[in-house]
Structure formats: structure tokens, C-alpha cells
Write an enzyme that holds these catalytic residues in place. Sequence first.
Site, short mmCIF file in Angstrom:
data_model
loop_
_atom_site.label_atom_id
_atom_site.label_comp_id
_atom_site.label_asym_id
_atom_site.label_seq_id
_atom_site.Cartn_x
_atom_site.Cartn_y
_atom_site.Cartn_z
N LYS A 118 0.80 -1.22 0.00
CA LYS A 118 0.00 0.00 0.00
C LYS A 118 0.83 1.27 0.00
O LYS A 118 1.83 1.37 0.70
CB LYS A 118 -0.90 0.02 1.22
CG LYS A 118 -2.22 -0.56 0.91
CD LYS A 118 -3.00 -0.81 2.15
CE LYS A 118 -4.29 -1.43 1.75
NZ LYS A 118 -5.14 -0.47 1.02
N ILE A 437 -14.43 -19.24 4.64
CA ILE A 437 -14.47 -17.82 5.06
C ILE A 437 -15.72 -17.11 4.59
O ILE A 437 -16.01 -16.00 5.00
CB ILE A 437 -13.18 -17.12 4.60
CG1 ILE A 437 -11.95 -17.88 5.11
CG2 ILE A 437 -13.11 -15.69 5.08
CD1 ILE A 437 -11.90 -18.09 6.61
N GLY A 438 -16.49 -17.69 3.71
CA GLY A 438 -17.77 -17.07 3.37
C GLY A 438 -18.19 -17.28 1.93
O GLY A 438 -19.21 -17.88 1.66
N GLU A 490 -22.53 -16.45 -0.38
CA GLU A 490 -22.46 -15.04 -0.79
C GLU A 490 -22.71 -14.78 -2.28
O GLU A 490 -22.24 -13.78 -2.82
CB GLU A 490 -21.11 -14.42 -0.38
CG GLU A 490 -20.86 -14.45 1.13
CD GLU A 490 -19.55 -13.80 1.55
OE1 GLU A 490 -19.06 -12.89 0.87
OE2 GLU A 490 -19.01 -14.20 2.61
N TRP A 567 -13.38 1.26 3.44
CA TRP A 567 -13.51 1.05 2.00
C TRP A 567 -14.58 1.92 1.37
O TRP A 567 -15.09 1.62 0.30
CB TRP A 567 -13.73 -0.44 1.70
CG TRP A 567 -12.45 -1.23 1.82
CD1 TRP A 567 -11.19 -0.71 1.93
CD2 TRP A 567 -12.29 -2.66 1.84
NE1 TRP A 567 -10.26 -1.73 2.02
CE2 TRP A 567 -10.91 -2.93 1.97
CE3 TRP A 567 -13.19 -3.72 1.77
CZ2 TRP A 567 -10.40 -4.22 2.03
CZ3 TRP A 567 -12.68 -5.01 1.82
CH2 TRP A 567 -11.30 -5.26 1.94
N CYS A 649 -7.91 -10.46 6.42
CA CYS A 649 -7.09 -11.09 5.39
C CYS A 649 -5.72 -10.45 5.29
O CYS A 649 -5.40 -9.82 4.30
CB CYS A 649 -7.77 -11.15 4.04
SG CYS A 649 -9.01 -9.95 3.74
N HIS A 700 -5.25 -17.24 -3.07
CA HIS A 700 -4.80 -16.32 -4.11
C HIS A 700 -4.08 -17.05 -5.23
O HIS A 700 -3.70 -16.45 -6.23
CB HIS A 700 -3.89 -15.23 -3.52
CG HIS A 700 -4.58 -14.44 -2.47
ND1 HIS A 700 -4.37 -14.65 -1.12
CD2 HIS A 700 -5.51 -13.46 -2.55
CE1 HIS A 700 -5.15 -13.82 -0.44
NE2 HIS A 700 -5.84 -13.09 -1.26
N CYS A 732 -8.91 -17.09 3.01
CA CYS A 732 -9.88 -16.03 2.73
C CYS A 732 -11.05 -16.66 1.95
O CYS A 732 -11.11 -17.88 1.80
CB CYS A 732 -9.19 -14.93 1.92
SG CYS A 732 -10.15 -13.40 1.77
N1 GLN Z 1 -16.59 -13.21 3.73
C1 GLN Z 1 -15.81 -12.66 2.68
C2 GLN Z 1 -15.60 -13.69 1.58
O1 GLN Z 1 -15.47 -14.82 1.88
C3 GLN Z 1 -14.48 -12.16 3.18
C4 GLN Z 1 -13.71 -11.48 2.09
C5 GLN Z 1 -12.44 -10.82 2.57
O2 GLN Z 1 -11.95 -11.09 3.63
N2 GLN Z 1 -11.90 -9.95 1.78
O3 GLN Z 1 -15.54 -13.38 0.41
ZN ZN Z 2 -10.06 -12.28 3.67
#
Ligand code: GLN
Ligand code: ZN
Length: 761
Positions: A118, A437-438, A490, A567, A649, A700, A732
Site C-alpha cells: 500500500k 471464510i464465506g 455469498e 472502504w 485477510c 490467491h 480467505c
Molecule cells: N466473507 C468474505 C468472503 O469470503 C471475506 C472477504 C475478505 O476477507 N476480503 O468473500
Molecule cells: Zn479475507
Amino acid sequence: MALTHNLGFPRIGSNRELKFALESYWKGQRSLDELYALGAELRRRHWQFHDGLDWIPVGDFSFYDQVLDMSFMLGNIPERAQGFGGAWLDNYFRVARGRSAPAATPEDAGITAGEMTKWFDTNYHYIVPEFSAATAFSLDASFLLAQVQEARAQGIRAKPVIIGPVTYLALGKAKDGSDRLALLPRLVPIYRQLLEALAEAGAEWVQIDEPILVTELDAEWRHAFNLAYHDLKSSRVKLLLGTYFGPLQDNLRLAAELPVAGLHLDGVQAREEALPLLGLMHATKVLSLGVVHGRNIWKTDLGAVLDWLEPIAERLGNRLWLAPSCSLLHVPVDLEREQALDGEVKSWLSFARQKLDELKILATALNQGRAAVSAELEANRIAIEQRRHSSRIHRSATQAALAGVTKQLGQRRHGYEIRAARQDEQLRLPLFPTTTIGSFPQTSEIRRVRRDFKAGELDMGAYRRAMQDEIARSIREQEALGLDVLVHGEAERNDMVEYFGEQLEGYAFSQQGWVQSYGSRCVKPPILLGDIHRPKAMTVDWIRYAQSLTERPVKGMLTGPVTMLNWSFVRDDQPRSVTCMQLALAIREEVLDLEKAGVRVIQIDEAALREGLPLRASEWQTYLDWAVASFRVAANGVADETQIHTHMCYSEFNDIMEAIAAMDADVITIETSRSDMELLQAFDRFKYPNSMGPGVYDIHSPNIPTTQRMVDLMRKAAERIPAERLWVNPDCGLKTRQWHEVIPALEHMVEAARILRDDRT
Ligand code: GLN
Ligand code: ZN
């Protein structure tokens, strides 16, 4: 006569032309010449926007990143990128992203891309310069010189913009652990050559940015400034030293006394330093004041700025320059392109182009008197006034709720041990519970359904059925995998902040308000403009549906207040801490609604908590105090039996571990797999008291980790965190991955958990 100038302009184009051109070049669908031509066209257009300013930035344009441009200009190109031949731009992309265009050379399989991080406390990411004790520099200013010539040919009063030598060194990393500052004597002569080349090209002023001056510097780094600038002072160009992103504080005298022709101060975030600085500066120096906010999208209160500036202008005459506080890189290009934005809201805003207009009005008012721009000033006054009193901004119920916030509100009923026991009774989870994580993969089909629904081409019923089908698919897959705590996936969310912002009052959204995040990637931050209110539940229906399909617990999934704040473009009429607490109250309502609906596990993501940290460590605690307080209010209203998760993350939180523990989430999941659990070393110093899921699957990367690798990682984690408090999960969310990658990776993960459990019995 006050003069006007700009520090830098966004280069992506008002339609993100640069993004699309880059991506099509990388795919081999566009030639290098076409890409160069588009760059020239964007520069020409952007310079036109500056018409009427006294000095116009040149060299702020970049095909990827301005720091990487400096590395190439200074001949600091990583060894792995040398010897490829071909166009310099291809090699430049190789360092930027690991690859050039596919056509460059057939045997080119790519190299490790430069690390990205950053740019100060902004959301822009630069490519980190790489150093070693052996680093040598050599000048290649051809790209910058060509732009200067191009500008002069168009009759532009060009002021080249470069990053100064001390900041350049400070931003980089010595891969061999050597001292970066030792390179200064090798680097400064190259800067001398560069300035000479710019003088030769006809430059009168050069803007040399040293934003590192607004951070805490030790004696050696301060000394480096003196060394470098005494060495550069004989140059034929006049140097305007650029500082921004905050006050100079203990570097004020240092900055004031450097032998340069002018100094730029962030007149928004460091306004109180303008007069002290003037007192310290030599009476011939130019003082540039950044009076138009370069990082926010609100109209400048021109009357208020003039009240402040008039006496200073009186004193300084043509030694006063006016500018935005920093480069306009951090704001969208042109408000005029917003067709759908509500007229009232639009009248409060100012994007990069409009900010240049504000500068011109300010200069005219100073130089010719306010009467010369009375209509503009009046229009500005009315807009500012309306915003101040608009019913969109103020909601008495929110204010009342805020006044009722007590410490109690952020307090769970019992401590972690008791809660954990009660949650255990409810959830009956095995040792090393597995979860994700979602998000699950966002297929093109999901995106299409969302787009069609938004465009009104799909009715509510059809949209719901499509999303429910997707939820059902996620649940089916997770049950088949044998995961312990499930998620709904999601699918309905385009973005983790926008999704909630759209359902809250107090937010507005632009259509074209894109800001460069890195390379060709742009983000469109929502605009948080007024008191926050949640008219109705935002996620309950989806989670309830998901829970109806399975016996296993489904995690509710929310974005936390600090991430919502960090954000977004945030209102500037009250402290950020207050806005954050308003968000917390809205999310708290959602948490309690989820609990009422029978959801037993709720995750509140704080992906952006760390990036809100102030630039100076001395200000961290204040930020962390209100950030943690907000999270606690959002999360901690639930019963002992309800399990709260949070997710972050990034792995570097050693220095903020106490604050993270103070959030008091029952479980925290974090990114760790790439660092081989090294970050967990922090636990030698500080014992994290609650449960933790250190990520074992690097999402990633397209690579699928083996079971053994995940077992090894978890065993490493178990050396520092008691096994009873460990969870097994990816780094993540999985939304950028494909199902055919996710399934085997999660199979391995579940298998790894089984092996770990067997270890213990
Ligand atoms: N819950 C979100 C996902 O799984 C978390 C995303 C993130 O940490 N940037 O996409
Ligand atoms: Zn994350």
C-alpha cells in the site's frame, strides 16, 4: 499573484480506457503501438483538463505504477527481469505482474512479480523497489523526457513529477537485509543527472515528492534528507518538494530548511502547520498549499478556504501556490459522467476535474477579488449550506441511538471460557472444526443473474430462485465435503461493502467513480454521506434459507463497521469514529436479527481494520480504541451461546495483536498459509486468548495444497496455540476461485482435520 498547479491526475481515464487497453494488450488483442497511442491520447485529454492552471504535472501518467516507473528510470530492475530483450514496456509488465504480453517471446514463462504494497495510508498499491548491497543505478529517463517533449509540443507548461531519492529508498526493501540508506551516495548522482536532463528538456520547475516526511523518521533518515538535497541544490531546475498525507510535525524544521526552491504542504490535513512553516522558511521560497482535498470527493468550502488564505496570500504574493492536497490519483475522474446520481447529492461532490475548477476559482478570487467569481462562490456556498442541513444527512433516531451507546453495549455477558463451554454444548463440534471464510466461486452465471436483476431484466421471483439454487448447491457441496460449519456462499453479493451499503440509508453510489487500486485494477468506493440507518434485515432471509437445507450450523456472514468505513468515501463533517459507531449500531441490529432467526454462528469480517492505521505509530492507539469499540458494539450484544467469528485477510498483525484480542470474537480466521505460519511467532510474546483459524489454503493461487502440507501447517500452529482452540480453514473467501479447484482443496482440508483429530486420540 497566487499561482496554481496540480500534483498528479488519475490516469485510468474517465471510462477506464487505460484498464481496458492494458488488459487487451496483455491478452494479445492489441498492439504495443496502440497501447502507446492510447497513453498519449489520455495524457493529451488530461492536460486539457488543466487548462488555466499555471503549472501542469507531467510524468504522473503511468502504464502501471509510478514507483515502478521510478525503478525503471533509475535502472533498478530486478536481476530476474534482465536479459529478456524486446520492448522496455514488456519488461516493465514482467516486473509489474510476472508476465509481459503473450506475444513478447515464446519461451517466456513468466517471472516472480514484484511485491505489491500500500502507498502510505491510501488504497493504492505500488510495486516495491528491490535493493541489495550490490544495487547499482543508471539513468534511463527516456519515457519521462518523451512526455515532457510531448507536453511542450502541445503548449503545456510542464512541471515534471518524480519521487525523491529518500522516499524512493524508504519505500523499497533490501532483499539481503542490507542497509538501504547505504545506497544513497550511489543514488543521488543519478538524480543529479536526471534533473540535468530535465533542465536540458526545458523544465523550469520539477516536483520532487518526499511524502515519507510525514512519517516518523529516525536521525539517520533525517540526515539522509540533508545529504541528498544539499547535493541536488546546484541543479539548474527549481525543486518543489512535495509532502502530503498529513502534518510534518517533528520533521517541520527539517523540511523548511532543505535547500529547495519551494515546498508543498498538505493544506487539508496539516493546515495548522502553514504559518509555523512560513516562519521557518527562507523569504524567497515558494509555499505551495494543498487546499483542495485530494483524497475525498466532497466539494471544497471555497468561502472558508478563502477566509484562511487571504491574509496568507497578502503576505506571500507570487510565492504562494495553490494545489490539491496530494495527487488526484485517489479520486474518480469526472463527476459530469454521473448520470444516475441524485441531483442533490451530486451538487455536494467534486471529482478530479471539478477539483481543478475549484483551484481556478480560488486563485481568481485571491488575485482579482471575490467579486470576479461571485457567481461561482455563491453556487458553492449554497451547495455547502444545503449539504449541511439536508435531511439526507441528519437522522435524529440515529443520533439518539448514538447518544445511548455505553461501554456495556460492547460487553459479552461472560468471558471466553464460559462462552466456549456453552457454545460447545450447542454446536457439538469436533476438535479442529473445519469451515470456510464465506464466499464460494462466483461463476459467470451468478454474475449474469445479478446483472440482469439490477438492470430490471429479471424479476424478483426469478432472481430469488436463482440465488436459492446457488445456495442449495453450496450447501450440498459442503455437506458432501463433510465441513463442520457451513456458509451460504455469498452469491448475492457483488462486493462485501457495496452489498451492505446499498441496503443502508446514509449511502450513495456512483456509476463511474472508479479509482485505481493497482495496475489495471480499479475500485468504486461507495459514498457514505449521512447518518446510517438500517431499514430492514439485510441477510436474514438468505441465511435462514441456507439453514433450512441442513442440520449443520450455517454461519451468518456480515461486513464489520471498520471495513465498511475504510472502504468507502466517508463524510467529512464529523469524526470518522462517530461514523464508524453508527455503522456498528446498524450491524448490531443485523447480528441480533440473525440470532433471533436461530443462527448460532455469526462472522463479522474486518478485512480492512489494519489498513486504517494512521501513518504515525504514535496515533495508532487512538484509532485502535475506537475501531475495537465499534466492532464490540456490532458483535457483542449476543448471548453466550452464539458464537462470533471475525476474519482478517492479512498476516502482519503482530503489532496490533492486543487490539485484535480486545475485539473478543470467539474465533478469528486469518491469512497465514503463504508465510508458513511464521506470523504465529507473535504468540511467543502475546497469548491470543480465544480460538483461531490460521488459514491453510492460499486462495490467491490456483494451486491445490496437499493434505500433508495442511497437516504440517496446522501442527506448526499447534506448537503455539492449544489444539482445543484451533480451527481449520482457508486463508480467505473462495469467490475468485473455480469449483474444480475448490473441491479438491477442501477435500484435502477436511482430510487434514481428520488426521489431526486422529493424532489426539
Ligand atoms: N466473507 C468474505 C468472503 O469470503 C471475506 C472477504 C475478505 O476477507 N476480503 O468473500
Ligand atoms: Zn479475507
